[in-house]
Write a protein that holds these residues in place. Structure first.
Motif, PDB file in Angstrom:
ATOM      1  N   PRO A  55     -68.679  36.534 155.081  1.00 22.37           N
ATOM      2  CA  PRO A  55     -69.934  36.966 154.186  1.00 22.37           C
ATOM      3  C   PRO A  55     -70.686  38.148 154.272  1.00 22.37           C
ATOM      4  O   PRO A  55     -70.807  38.645 153.153  1.00 22.37           O
ATOM      5  CB  PRO A  55     -70.629  35.600 154.217  1.00 22.37           C
ATOM      6  CG  PRO A  55     -69.864  34.527 154.916  1.00 22.37           C
ATOM      7  CD  PRO A  55     -68.917  35.270 155.687  1.00 22.37           C
ATOM      8  N   SER A 124     -77.130  41.569 154.351  1.00 19.31           N
ATOM      9  CA  SER A 124     -76.990  40.139 153.818  1.00 19.31           C
ATOM     10  C   SER A 124     -75.760  39.662 153.317  1.00 19.31           C
ATOM     11  O   SER A 124     -74.889  40.464 153.206  1.00 19.31           O
ATOM     12  CB  SER A 124     -77.856  39.927 152.602  1.00 19.31           C
ATOM     13  OG  SER A 124     -77.687  40.939 151.659  1.00 19.31           O
ATOM     14  N   ASP A 127     -72.706  36.856 147.902  1.00 20.04           N
ATOM     15  CA  ASP A 127     -73.022  35.313 147.221  1.00 20.04           C
ATOM     16  C   ASP A 127     -71.651  35.387 146.406  1.00 20.04           C
ATOM     17  O   ASP A 127     -71.323  36.350 145.558  1.00 20.04           O
ATOM     18  CB  ASP A 127     -73.953  35.439 146.755  1.00 20.04           C
ATOM     19  CG  ASP A 127     -75.303  35.343 147.578  1.00 20.04           C
ATOM     20  OD1 ASP A 127     -75.197  34.616 148.711  1.00 20.04           O
ATOM     21  OD2 ASP A 127     -76.197  35.682 147.209  1.00 20.04           O
ATOM     22  N   GLY A 128     -71.172  34.070 146.158  1.00 21.70           N
ATOM     23  CA  GLY A 128     -70.276  33.850 145.094  1.00 21.70           C
ATOM     24  C   GLY A 128     -68.885  34.309 145.297  1.00 21.70           C
ATOM     25  O   GLY A 128     -68.171  34.123 144.324  1.00 21.70           O
TER      26      GLY A 128
END
Length: 265
Positions: A55, A124, A127-128
């Motif tokens: 991620p 960070s 996302d997705g």
């Protein structure tokens, strides 16, 4: 296939450490174009590519880290993510300028002994988007890989066409892994009627591009576009011709380093 660098002077010269892709002369160029780009393929800030493997982690080749990317933004999907740190493999070295002239053998030997891999940590998580899995097996020999990249294009008869790198069109070619070395996968650009239907090789600007093995329709990252092989005088180097060979970072050889770095980084 062939030798592609993507370093400063040599970078310029070999146009890769690596480019978009060099294609068969008898197949329409459109057949190589990618309509739906894989979301795990990332454009690096200055040049070349990286691949999302967790991620908040990107793997790429060390030679596309041209300066300190900390605090710089990388676009992934429809969002921008800030770089927290860059970790270059401790065994990576830049070639001395003296190696970039004359007979190619000293430079080729240098490349083979190098560790052209780096990890980029994002501040960070993304996302997705699903990160690609890493290929951990030692059985890559003879397997077909799909290789992605934006950059210079051309065909096997005439080689890479200068100026096409600016088009930034994502292409994909296929090839079979011809040889295995400890840290490298090697491909050869076969002339028709030999080779695959979408046979190809990397071009200038493809460095860090994903070399993917599919198993049961699941993609696994097997390699990263790194450099092209050449014999003879470096001044005669021509990228993208049939018979050329390329070398890619062998991900399976760096699994332990990647996992340890992600765990402790």
């Amino acid at each position: 296939m062939k030798l592609k660098l993507v370093f400063p002077l040599i970078l310029l010269f070999f146009s890769q450490y690596c480019g978009a892709v060099i294609k068969r002369h008898d197949i329409p160029a459109k057949a190589y174009q990618v309509v739906n780009p894989p979301e795990y393929l990332i454009d690096m800030p200055h040049d070349g590519h990286g691949v999302l493997i967790a991620p908040n982690w990107i793997v790429t080749v060390a030679h596309v880290i041209f300066y300190d990317y900390r605090g710089k933004s990388i676009d992934i999907g429809d969002r921008s993510y800030q770089v927290e740190k860059v970790i270059i493999h401790p065994g990576y070295k830049k070639p001395d300028k003296s190696l970039t002239q004359g007979d190619a053998k000293p430079l080729m030997d240098f490349f083979k002994s190098n560790h052209d891999i780096a990890l980029v940590k994002l501040a960070s998580g993304v996302d997705g988007i699903t990160p690609i899995k890493l290929y951990s097996g030692a059985d890559e020999l003879g397997k077909t890989v799909s290789v992605y990249g934006k950059g210079s294009t051309g065909d096997g008869l005439t080689g890479e066409v200068k100026g096409t790198k600016a088009l930034k069109i994502l292409n994909r070619f296929e090839n079979k892994i011809e040889t295995l070395e400890t840290n490298w996968l090697s491909l050869k650009f076969d002339r028709p009627p030999h080779g695959l239907a979408l046979e190809g090789i990397e071009g200038n600007g493809d460095s860090g591009g994903a070399s993917v093995i599919y198993q049961n329709d699941t993609p696994y990252l097997a390699g990263l576009v790194s450099w092209d092989y050449w014999q003879g005088d470096l001044a005669a180097f021509k990228n993208g011709l049939y018979g050329n060979r390329s070398y890619q970072v062998r991900i399976s050889s760096y699994i332990k380093w990647i996992r340890h770095t992600i765990t402790t980084g």
